[in-house]
Write an enzyme that holds these catalytic residues in place. Structure first.
Site, PDB file in Angstrom:
ATOM      1  CE  LYS A  35       8.595 -13.622 -17.253  1.00  0.00           C
ATOM      2  NZ  LYS A  35       7.532 -14.331 -16.654  1.00  0.00           N
TER       3      LYS A  35
ATOM      4  CD  GLU B 204       7.782 -17.977 -15.814  1.00  0.00           C
ATOM      5  OE1 GLU B 204       6.903 -18.496 -16.525  1.00  0.00           O
ATOM      6  OE2 GLU B 204       7.778 -16.779 -15.493  1.00  0.00           O
TER       7      GLU B 204
ATOM      8  CB  CYS C 161      -0.877   0.002   1.240  1.00  0.00           C
ATOM      9  SG  CYS C 161      -1.655  -1.587   1.547  1.00  0.00           S
TER      10      CYS C 161
ATOM     11  NE  ARG D  94       3.765   1.669  -3.281  1.00  0.00           N
ATOM     12  CZ  ARG D  94       4.849   1.114  -2.788  1.00  0.00           C
ATOM     13  NH1 ARG D  94       6.028   1.441  -3.262  1.00  0.00           N
ATOM     14  NH2 ARG D  94       4.776   0.227  -1.829  1.00  0.00           N
TER      15      ARG D  94
ATOM     16  CE  LYS E 252       1.295  -7.732 -14.118  1.00  0.00           C
ATOM     17  NZ  LYS E 252       2.406  -8.709 -14.207  1.00  0.00           N
TER      18      LYS E 252
ATOM     19  CD1 TRP F 117      -1.865  -5.496  -2.477  1.00  0.00           C
ATOM     20  CD2 TRP F 117      -2.588  -4.675  -4.415  1.00  0.00           C
ATOM     21  NE1 TRP F 117      -1.788  -6.492  -3.408  1.00  0.00           N
ATOM     22  CE2 TRP F 117      -2.221  -6.015  -4.617  1.00  0.00           C
ATOM     23  CE3 TRP F 117      -3.082  -3.946  -5.508  1.00  0.00           C
ATOM     24  CZ2 TRP F 117      -2.329  -6.660  -5.846  1.00  0.00           C
ATOM     25  CZ3 TRP F 117      -3.179  -4.587  -6.722  1.00  0.00           C
ATOM     26  CH2 TRP F 117      -2.804  -5.928  -6.885  1.00  0.00           C
TER      27      TRP F 117
ATOM     28  CG  ASN G  65       2.169   0.807   3.502  1.00  0.00           C
ATOM     29  OD1 ASN G  65       0.971   1.048   3.431  1.00  0.00           O
ATOM     30  ND2 ASN G  65       3.076   1.419   2.775  1.00  0.00           N
ATOM     31  N   GLY G  66       1.915  -3.246   5.359  1.00  0.00           N
ATOM     32  CA  GLY G  66       2.537  -4.456   5.897  1.00  0.00           C
ATOM     33  C   GLY G  66       1.497  -5.457   6.337  1.00  0.00           C
TER      34      GLY G  66
ATOM     35  CD  GLU H 109       6.569 -12.619 -20.620  1.00  0.00           C
ATOM     36  OE1 GLU H 109       5.402 -12.258 -20.793  1.00  0.00           O
ATOM     37  OE2 GLU H 109       6.966 -13.146 -19.573  1.00  0.00           O
TER      38      GLU H 109
ATOM     39  CG  HIS I  56      12.010 -38.826 -28.879  1.00  0.00           C
ATOM     40  ND1 HIS I  56      12.003 -40.145 -29.270  1.00  0.00           N
ATOM     41  CD2 HIS I  56      12.501 -38.802 -27.616  1.00  0.00           C
ATOM     42  CE1 HIS I  56      12.440 -40.893 -28.259  1.00  0.00           C
ATOM     43  NE2 HIS I  56      12.756 -40.098 -27.248  1.00  0.00           N
TER      44      HIS I  56
HETATM   45  C1  F6R Z   1       4.091 -13.896 -18.370  1.00  0.00           C
HETATM   46  C2  F6R Z   1       2.807 -13.487 -17.826  1.00  0.00           C
HETATM   47  C3  F6R Z   1       1.596 -14.169 -18.353  1.00  0.00           C
HETATM   48  C4  F6R Z   1       0.589 -14.424 -17.217  1.00  0.00           C
HETATM   49  C5  F6R Z   1      -0.724 -14.955 -17.816  1.00  0.00           C
HETATM   50  C6  F6R Z   1      -1.730 -15.254 -16.740  1.00  0.00           C
HETATM   51  O1  F6R Z   1       5.141 -13.170 -17.792  1.00  0.00           O
HETATM   52  O2  F6R Z   1       2.721 -12.628 -17.001  1.00  0.00           O
HETATM   53  O3  F6R Z   1       1.906 -15.347 -19.007  1.00  0.00           O
HETATM   54  O4  F6R Z   1       1.152 -15.320 -16.321  1.00  0.00           O
HETATM   55  O5  F6R Z   1      -1.259 -14.022 -18.699  1.00  0.00           O
HETATM   56  O6  F6R Z   1      -2.094 -14.102 -16.055  1.00  0.00           O
HETATM   57  P1  F6R Z   1      -2.785 -14.177 -14.652  1.00  0.00           P
HETATM   58  O7  F6R Z   1      -1.804 -14.770 -13.698  1.00  0.00           O
HETATM   59  O8  F6R Z   1      -3.129 -12.757 -14.313  1.00  0.00           O
HETATM   60  O9  F6R Z   1      -3.987 -15.046 -14.804  1.00  0.00           O
END
Ligand code: F6R
Length: 610
Positions: free
Chosen positions: A488, A484, A2, A27, A605, A75, A101-102, A491, A507
């Site tokens: 990373k 993963e 927060c 934030r 996002k 938050w 906060n916390g 993307e 294979h």
């Molecule tokens: C990759 C990334 C995406 C999310 C995916 C699911 O860095 O952020 O692959 O993991 O879009 O999103 P959430 O977790 O919000 O359902």
């Protein structure tokens, strides 16, 4: 995560507080509030759910004229986002008013003790409990410093607290532990904030408080105290960042900031879910022994990185709890007419809690009568509201599109569920549980050790700036980590990369390996060490440039190519460490290629459409 602000001086407090809260908006938050002391002494609390503009309307109507006050953007962690749970919180009769906060870990115990002493509560928050605790000690001694000192001793957890006492005009009291608190002075005025951007307009000379310290702000300046209440002096720090750099805490990008936040959010998550006696407690989530015993199969359903958390968890949960686990991509699960019954637990993992396919998968599971559990970061989000049970990750708001800290917290929560399930089903003995919890607690320290050498990954990344294809290979949990790592990289750097189960290479995919093809190996599993070594040798023989991330203690990889190491940890938890170098490498490749790290092209996002 927060935001906190505070001001005491000679100008109208509301303008300064609202402006400070606006600077902390980046934030993320879901409600906001301020408390201002009127010139005649009474403290007025104004708070509202939603955007700051909602609060601004209420403040404009009430128009408190005071020149001292505190403010907060929340938050949600304890209790949904609504007006009652928003900060500031107050004790009876507004004797003590505060923002926090916390996370107060032992708030349930403290609440019970205060209830016995006659206190009643209007919100679901840990903060209200904390304010009442300070009220209790203040009533006992009439001494603000003494009240904070006693409250500090009783509270377990993390906090940055700013407090107004109704009979102490001209003073704001603060204390902190494991949550940032920054103070600033400028003739006849004093300011506080949880983050630098909120202060920059007023002063660039600030004090960073340390854990356990307390302070009082007044028009005469700031007096600091150590944990025992002895007056101390702190050193002034001059900030020369611009506002954008300040929002990123001095980091070049939010992604890097969030990578570096991982040790703290992991420590917070552990504190949140593991009590001081070493018991795993998913407070308020109804994860009872009867519930654990009610299903005989687990389905983990998610998208993207959250799906990769599921891939890791399959190994961990099957290993520890000996229960079958399926992992599905949500967009596939929702349309494949899955076979489910009340004996199948469906776990939906989602940072945002709004991902359209994950939400649809949740609804499909419910339609078929399967019990559902959501692991979500955003409190009150659609998935959190619709699931039968929810456990919130405490990663705080994540701003970079590519997830890092939320991924790590999801992984940790899944590890804790696997352990809790294994204990309940009698599949693990107490000594092993404590050993594994001890190893989980070592993650923040070991992540810190990796992050200390982040520049090494910058150097390694330089080798990959001009590559267009890369391969990540591993076995077992390392294969899940590769999924993963590869996502990373692709993307944020737009480099085509694929993750392969190392044993699967021959294979088909091995035909792609040619002179100089970059192959990144992950090797953290002692039981599979020899196998992955042979696979890496096979690709090296065909010309691949092999680089391997190896867990300390596993030998023989330096004969194949370049290596870097991560600290030794129980192999079950190794993916929590191996992900950090992989995040750093992806980050530095993206930076090196001059790309928009925090907002990669074509991505959002929160993916709220199919
Ligand atoms: C990759 C990334 C995406 C999310 C995916 C699911 O860095 O952020 O692959 O993991 O879009 O999103 P959430 O977790 O919000 O359902």
């Amino acid at each position: 995560m927060c935001g906190i602000v505070g001001y005491v001086g000679d100008e109208k407090a509301t303008d300064i507080l609202l402006d400070g809260l606006e600077k902390l908006e980046y934030r993320g938050y879901d409600s906001a509030g301020i408390a201002v002391r009127h010139p005649e002494g009474a403290i007025e609390v104004i708070k509202e759910k939603g955007r700051l503009s909602n609060l601004e309307k209420l403040v404009a109507e009430a128009a408190p004229q005071g020149t001292e006050g505190i403010g907060h953007t929340r938050w949600a962690t304890h209790g949904e986002s609504n007006q009652l749970n928003a900060h500031p919180h107050h004790s009876k009769g507004d004797r003590v008013v505060g923002v926090h906060n916390g996370i107060i870990e032992n708030f349930a115990e403290l609440k019970a003790e205060l209830t016995d002493k006659g206190y009643t509560f209007y919100s679901e928050t840990d903060t209200e409990v904390c304010i009442d605790l300070i009220d209790y000690y203040y009533r006992e001694s009439g001494d603000a410093l003494d009240a904070l000192k006693h409250a500090k001793a009783a509270i377990h957890g993390s906090y940055a607290l700013a407090i107004l006492f109704d009979d102490r005009p001209g003073e704001i009291w603060v204390m902190r532990k494991s949550s940032p608190m920054i103070l600033g002075v400028a003739d006849g005025r004093a300011y506080l904030a949880s983050d630098v951007p909120a202060l920059l307009k007023h002063t660039r000379d600030v004090y960073y408080m340390d854990d356990d310290q307390m302070a009082t702000l007044s028009r005469d300046g700031i007096q600091f105290y150590d944990g025992e209440g002895h007056p101390i002096e702190l050193e002034l720090t001059h900030i020369d960042w611009d506002i954008e750099a300040a929002e990123k805490g001095g980091f070049d990008h939010f992604m890097l900031k969030e990578i570096f936040e991982q040790p703290v959010v992991i420590a917070n998550t552990l504190r949140h879910f593991v009590d001081t006696n070493g018991w795993i407690r998913f407070k308020g989530s109804h994860m009872t022994p009867d519930f654990y015993k009610s299903f005989d199969r687990v389905h983990i359903v998610a998208c993207g990185s959250a799906y990769h958390v599921g891939c890791v968890s399959k190994y961990v949960m099957e290993e520890l709890a000996r229960i079958p686990v399926d992992v599905d991509i949500a967009s596939e699960f929702r349309y494949r007419n899955p076979i489910l019954s009340e004996k199948d637990l469906v776990i939906i993992i989602s940072q945002s809690g709004e991902t359209a396919d994950s939400l649809a998968a949740l609804r499909e599971a419910k339609k078929q009568g399967a019990p559902t559990l959501a692991i979500v970061n955003v409190v009150g989000s659609s998935i959190a509201r619709e699931a039968d049970r929810v456990i919130y990750t405490v990663a705080g708001p994540e701003i970079a599109v590519a997830t890092t800290k939320a991924y790590s917290c999801q992984l940790l929560v899944m590890d804790l569920i696997a352990l809790d399930l294994a204990v309940t089903l009698g599949r693990i003995d107490e000594a092993r549980v404590q050993e594994l919890l001890g190893e989980l607690k070592s993650i923040p320290r070991k992540m810190d050790a990796i992050l200390k050498h982040h520049e090494d990954y910058k150097a390694i990344a330089q080798h990959y700036l001009n590559d267009e294809h890369m391969y990540y290979v591993g076995r077992g949990l390392d294969y899940a980590a590769c999924l993963e790592a590869s996502l990373k990289l692709k993307e944020i750097s737009y480099v085509h990369s694929e993750a392969y189960a190392a044993g699967e290479l021959k294979h088909g995919t091995i035909s792609l390996i040619d002179e100089g093809t970059p192959v990144i190996g992950i090797a953290t599993q002692p039981a599979l060490s020899e196998k992955i070594r042979s696979n890496l040798l096979e690709v090296k023989t065909r010309g691949a440039a092999v680089f391997t991330l190896v867990m300390e203690g596993l030998d023989g990889f330096d004969a194949i190519g370049e290596i870097t190491t991560i600290p030794a940890i129980d192999p079950l938890w190794a993916t929590s460490l191996s992900v950090v170098p992989m995040q750093l490498m992806a980050y530095y490749v993206s930076v090196g290629r001059g790309l928009d790290v925090d907002k990669p092209r074509n991505l959002a996002k929160s993916v709220t459409v199919e």
